[in-house]
Design a protein around this motif. Sequence first.
Motif, PDB file in Angstrom:
ATOM      1  N   GLY A   1       7.139  -3.470   0.156  1.00  0.00           N
ATOM      2  CA  GLY A   1       6.138  -2.402   0.054  1.00  0.00           C
ATOM      3  C   GLY A   1       5.046  -2.764  -0.936  1.00  0.00           C
ATOM      4  O   GLY A   1       3.860  -2.506  -0.702  1.00  0.00           O
ATOM      5  N   SER A   2       5.438  -3.409  -2.040  1.00  0.00           N
ATOM      6  CA  SER A   2       4.438  -3.735  -3.066  1.00  0.00           C
ATOM      7  C   SER A   2       3.473  -4.807  -2.574  1.00  0.00           C
ATOM      8  O   SER A   2       2.343  -4.899  -3.045  1.00  0.00           O
ATOM      9  CB  SER A   2       5.121  -4.159  -4.369  1.00  0.00           C
ATOM     10  OG  SER A   2       5.626  -5.469  -4.285  1.00  0.00           O
ATOM     11  N   GLU A   3       3.898  -5.611  -1.616  1.00  0.00           N
ATOM     12  CA  GLU A   3       2.977  -6.600  -1.044  1.00  0.00           C
ATOM     13  C   GLU A   3       1.882  -5.917  -0.214  1.00  0.00           C
ATOM     14  O   GLU A   3       0.806  -6.464  -0.026  1.00  0.00           O
ATOM     15  CB  GLU A   3       3.733  -7.577  -0.137  1.00  0.00           C
ATOM     16  CG  GLU A   3       4.632  -8.536  -0.876  1.00  0.00           C
ATOM     17  CD  GLU A   3       5.233  -9.562   0.073  1.00  0.00           C
ATOM     18  OE1 GLU A   3       5.117 -10.757  -0.207  1.00  0.00           O
ATOM     19  OE2 GLU A   3       5.825  -9.169   1.101  1.00  0.00           O
ATOM     20  N   TRP A   4       2.172  -4.731   0.264  1.00  0.00           N
ATOM     21  CA  TRP A   4       1.206  -3.974   1.071  1.00  0.00           C
ATOM     22  C   TRP A   4       0.094  -3.360   0.216  1.00  0.00           C
ATOM     23  O   TRP A   4      -0.958  -2.962   0.728  1.00  0.00           O
ATOM     24  CB  TRP A   4       1.918  -2.832   1.809  1.00  0.00           C
ATOM     25  CG  TRP A   4       2.242  -3.126   3.243  1.00  0.00           C
ATOM     26  CD1 TRP A   4       3.479  -3.431   3.738  1.00  0.00           C
ATOM     27  CD2 TRP A   4       1.339  -3.125   4.372  1.00  0.00           C
ATOM     28  NE1 TRP A   4       3.402  -3.612   5.100  1.00  0.00           N
ATOM     29  CE2 TRP A   4       2.103  -3.431   5.514  1.00  0.00           C
ATOM     30  CE3 TRP A   4      -0.025  -2.888   4.533  1.00  0.00           C
ATOM     31  CZ2 TRP A   4       1.543  -3.504   6.794  1.00  0.00           C
ATOM     32  CZ3 TRP A   4      -0.585  -2.972   5.798  1.00  0.00           C
ATOM     33  CH2 TRP A   4       0.195  -3.279   6.913  1.00  0.00           C
TER      34      TRP A   4
ATOM     35  N   SER B   1       2.365   3.579  -1.777  1.00  0.00           N
ATOM     36  CA  SER B   1       2.658   2.940  -3.047  1.00  0.00           C
ATOM     37  C   SER B   1       3.582   3.819  -3.885  1.00  0.00           C
ATOM     38  O   SER B   1       4.475   3.328  -4.589  1.00  0.00           O
ATOM     39  CB  SER B   1       1.363   2.666  -3.797  1.00  0.00           C
ATOM     40  OG  SER B   1       1.617   2.421  -5.137  1.00  0.00           O
ATOM     41  N   SER B   2       3.384   5.105  -3.781  1.00  0.00           N
ATOM     42  CA  SER B   2       4.242   6.031  -4.513  1.00  0.00           C
ATOM     43  C   SER B   2       5.686   5.943  -3.987  1.00  0.00           C
ATOM     44  O   SER B   2       6.650   5.985  -4.758  1.00  0.00           O
ATOM     45  CB  SER B   2       3.660   7.440  -4.374  1.00  0.00           C
ATOM     46  OG  SER B   2       4.631   8.393  -4.627  1.00  0.00           O
ATOM     47  N   ILE B   3       5.817   5.774  -2.684  1.00  0.00           N
ATOM     48  CA  ILE B   3       7.154   5.618  -2.092  1.00  0.00           C
ATOM     49  C   ILE B   3       7.808   4.321  -2.565  1.00  0.00           C
ATOM     50  O   ILE B   3       8.993   4.290  -2.908  1.00  0.00           O
ATOM     51  CB  ILE B   3       7.063   5.676  -0.546  1.00  0.00           C
ATOM     52  CG1 ILE B   3       6.651   7.093  -0.118  1.00  0.00           C
ATOM     53  CG2 ILE B   3       8.379   5.262   0.102  1.00  0.00           C
ATOM     54  CD1 ILE B   3       6.429   7.269   1.373  1.00  0.00           C
ATOM     55  N   SER B   4       7.026   3.246  -2.608  1.00  0.00           N
ATOM     56  CA  SER B   4       7.577   1.970  -3.086  1.00  0.00           C
ATOM     57  C   SER B   4       8.053   2.077  -4.537  1.00  0.00           C
ATOM     58  O   SER B   4       9.068   1.495  -4.902  1.00  0.00           O
ATOM     59  CB  SER B   4       6.537   0.856  -3.000  1.00  0.00           C
ATOM     60  OG  SER B   4       6.245   0.554  -1.663  1.00  0.00           O
ATOM     61  N   GLN B   5       7.301   2.822  -5.331  1.00  0.00           N
ATOM     62  CA  GLN B   5       7.724   3.012  -6.723  1.00  0.00           C
ATOM     63  C   GLN B   5       9.027   3.779  -6.803  1.00  0.00           C
ATOM     64  O   GLN B   5       9.932   3.415  -7.551  1.00  0.00           O
ATOM     65  CB  GLN B   5       6.681   3.817  -7.492  1.00  0.00           C
ATOM     66  CG  GLN B   5       5.526   3.024  -7.998  1.00  0.00           C
ATOM     67  CD  GLN B   5       4.435   3.966  -8.454  1.00  0.00           C
ATOM     68  OE1 GLN B   5       4.610   4.706  -9.397  1.00  0.00           O
ATOM     69  NE2 GLN B   5       3.330   3.953  -7.759  1.00  0.00           N
ATOM     70  N   ASP B   6       9.121   4.869  -6.054  1.00  0.00           N
ATOM     71  CA  ASP B   6      10.374   5.630  -6.032  1.00  0.00           C
ATOM     72  C   ASP B   6      11.527   4.708  -5.658  1.00  0.00           C
ATOM     73  O   ASP B   6      12.592   4.727  -6.276  1.00  0.00           O
ATOM     74  CB  ASP B   6      10.311   6.750  -4.974  1.00  0.00           C
ATOM     75  CG  ASP B   6       9.397   7.897  -5.405  1.00  0.00           C
ATOM     76  OD1 ASP B   6       9.004   7.940  -6.582  1.00  0.00           O
ATOM     77  OD2 ASP B   6       9.085   8.759  -4.544  1.00  0.00           O
ATOM     78  N   THR B   7      11.293   3.902  -4.624  1.00  0.00           N
ATOM     79  CA  THR B   7      12.348   3.040  -4.104  1.00  0.00           C
ATOM     80  C   THR B   7      12.770   2.010  -5.151  1.00  0.00           C
ATOM     81  O   THR B   7      13.956   1.736  -5.323  1.00  0.00           O
ATOM     82  CB  THR B   7      11.866   2.361  -2.804  1.00  0.00           C
ATOM     83  OG1 THR B   7      11.385   3.385  -1.920  1.00  0.00           O
ATOM     84  CG2 THR B   7      12.983   1.616  -2.112  1.00  0.00           C
ATOM     85  N   MET B   8      11.788   1.459  -5.861  1.00  0.00           N
ATOM     86  CA  MET B   8      12.107   0.529  -6.951  1.00  0.00           C
ATOM     87  C   MET B   8      12.901   1.259  -8.035  1.00  0.00           C
ATOM     88  O   MET B   8      13.841   0.713  -8.613  1.00  0.00           O
ATOM     89  CB  MET B   8      10.811  -0.046  -7.531  1.00  0.00           C
ATOM     90  CG  MET B   8      10.989  -1.091  -8.629  1.00  0.00           C
ATOM     91  SD  MET B   8      11.787  -2.619  -8.071  1.00  0.00           S
ATOM     92  CE  MET B   8      10.511  -3.348  -7.052  1.00  0.00           C
TER      93      MET B   8
END
Lengths: 270, 318
Positions: A34-37, A51-58
């Motif tokens: 996701g962060s590559e996107w 990006s907010s979803i990728s942060q949650d996931t991390m």
Amino acid sequence: MSNAENVLSPEYKEALKTLLFQLADDDFLLSFRGSEWLGLAPHIEEDVASSSISQDTMGHAAMYYKLLEDLGEGNADALAHARPAEERKNSVLAERVNGEGYYLETPEYDWAYAVVRNFFYAQAKKVKIDSLRTSSYQPLAETAVKVSMELYYHLMHWKLWFTQLLSSTDEAKRRMNNAIELVMKDFGDIFSYGNAKDAIEKEGLIAKEEELKANWTERMKPVFESLGMEVPAIPAASEKNGRNGEHTEDLTEALTTLSEVYRLDPAAAW
Amino acid sequence: MTNLALAATEEEKMERFMEKIEKGIKIEADDWMPEEYRTTLIKLISMHGMSEIMGALPEKEWVPKAPSLHRKLGIMAKVQDEMGHGQLLLRVAEDLLKPYGKTRGDLMQDLFTGKLKFHNVFHAETRTWGDAGLIGWLVDGAAIITQTDMLNASYGPYARALHRICAEEVFHAQHGEAIIMALAEGTDEQRAMIQDALNRWWNSLLVFFGPAAKETLGTSKQDVTIKYKIRTKTNEQLRQDFFTKYVPRILSLGLELPDKTMHYNEEKEVWVYQEPDWSELKAVARNEGARSQARLNLRRTSYQTNAWVRDALAATIS
Ligand SMILES: [Fe+2]
Ligand SMILES: [Fe+2]
């Protein structure tokens, strides 16, 4: 079942750790993808949202790695950054590249693949998290409750994209159907516990594989029905089972990138 | 007859407009405004907005590589904020563009053709994790200085957007400073990493504030923006503010100033420094900076690759 680390039986602890690695590595790798996107989503609003979803996931991955740290597995950052590919327990789906090209050059990422992967994954994660809320390991059950709140929004987000794109132009439908096929090819190890199946299933840590699969299909049904489609069948097995450390080159490449700075000096504080 | 009457009203409108500006009454999107004011704002705000979006790219290069879970989370959040700033500002610009029938898509095209510029600092290459820290610390630090100067901008929508943006920028500068502090307190290699980053970014940081006088480059927007009370300080005043805030901090971290001649003249109360190389600004204005074309290409390619998604969305809405 008591939660004090010192009273967990060795078998229980082994099964628990294996499950935690599967959960942690899944979220960690998918968040990395996701962060590559970042900066490349179809529009700016979506960039902010995904990006907010990728942060949650991390953040979720970090919680699982912390549970492993608490179980004496070593530092969470080392667990995330230093383990080689053959020790990783994530599903193959989570490690797959976003599309053609390296993120630092001029990649041509596939938004249809992103939507389908994230939606199917989020639904699988939801099914697992719902089961983990009653896990025999209390710290994991508590983590599941926290994850659950954010996951609700992730699922809504990807479901909206999924239904919108599948009820739009012919090109969008074609691309989405291709993506569904690609994602389902890698769906065989999503609900697998690998070689630890029996150990994990007998300890009351999480529901059985077959039960989770059935739940996933059940939850997907209304979405697919509303689109006049059928829920694709989950393959019994994939070519590679990530839960047993079987991975693709995509994972090796991902680990090289995500640990590049960390590996300069693993002992240093960054 | 009618022409004369019209001319008079325009003059009156202008008079009333300047009165509002003088009294500090905010101009809103639907208010009458002179062409010069509108075009100045469009140029300023669309450049600011696009710079936020293009500015996400150099840092984005380090998001997947951030060296710990904590740093990965922090830099992801930071870059997301920047995209959010871009979104906020482009909306303000879009409202101003309405009379011309232009949209965000047109701004994107202007970016691709080079008509719409983005800030010089975002044309530079990043080489190490030290750059990721330095961008947050000093590039955001410099942006805070120019943006807080416009918090009371006469144009209401821009001033309000800046209030939200500056509040987040403070966190960005803290995030950058935390990375830099960790490296400064770390190994010799880590310290070398930030000194090297500082050396490479110094010229761009000075250039960022713009030339002191029109003569340097032949053009300057600073006079118009001050006349309309969009900003208050000159380029040079802002650069001096930057020195006052950051030179002591740079030194206290044990770093060396890349400019050996730099000193504070107590009598004149100014920082004396070596003039930066302004050719950098001319190069980036032609999109000939180290990474200008690569980043534009990245943005252009993703815009084209995702065209089918925008088409699909448009089809479901209509
Ligand atoms: Fe910003
Ligand atoms: Fe910022």
